[in-house]
Each structure stands twice: as structure tokens, then as C-alpha cells.
Design a protein around this motif. Sequence first.
Motif: not given
Length: 121
Positions: A11, A38-39, A41-44
Motif C-alpha cells: 500500500c 479504503a480496503g 472499509v470495503i472488507k468491513g
Amino acid sequence: MIFYLTLIFACQLAGELLKAALELPVPGPVIGMVILFAGLVIKGGLPEGLAQVGDTFLGNLSLLFVPAGVGVMLHIALIGEQALAITLALVGSTLATIAVTALVMNLFGGSDRQEAEKTDG
């Protein structure tokens, strides 16, 4: 654990590449942190292995300041010449941070305060 360490460095590398390619005025590691965030957040969520790597970094954080300290000592004369500008920038940015924090707290914390006043009064 090696995977997550590699992910962090990947990253950071992606951030450096984006900075160079787009000529952004933001440091590459900051862009890398945004990519990692961001990754996540997308992964949760935060994977356990990544949390362990992060805790290890935090546990050894003082070692990461050694190069910065050496750089400061290397350029101490320049810092002395620019002391007034550095001081004004530090004071100004601190005051701006306090003001923005107060505005955000008023914006997002205002309803809690009003509800507390209603129940007290």
C-alpha cells in the motif's frame, strides 16, 4: 503475518507510485494509508493478523523516529535560521487544529449536549 506486513508495504508503494505518476502534493505513505483504509472499509473490518502487525509497529514506534531525529540534527543550523517561520507554522497549525476540532465537535456533538440539557433542566 508476513502477508500483512507485505500488504502494508505494498500500500505504501502504491501510494508512492500514485504520488509520482499524478504529481500529487501529498506524501506517498499518506496515500498508501488511505488505500489501506479504503480496503479495510470495503472488507468491513480489521483482520487479526493485520492488527498484530500494527501492534508490533506501535510497540517499536520509537525506532522509526531515529532517522527523523538524525535528519533534524544534521540540519540544525538551517532549523536555527528558520526558527521564527517554524514557530509560527507550528503555532498557527495548532490553533487551526483546535478550531477545526471544536467546530467538528459542535457539529457532531451538539444533539447530545442539547438532550443532556433537556433531561437536566
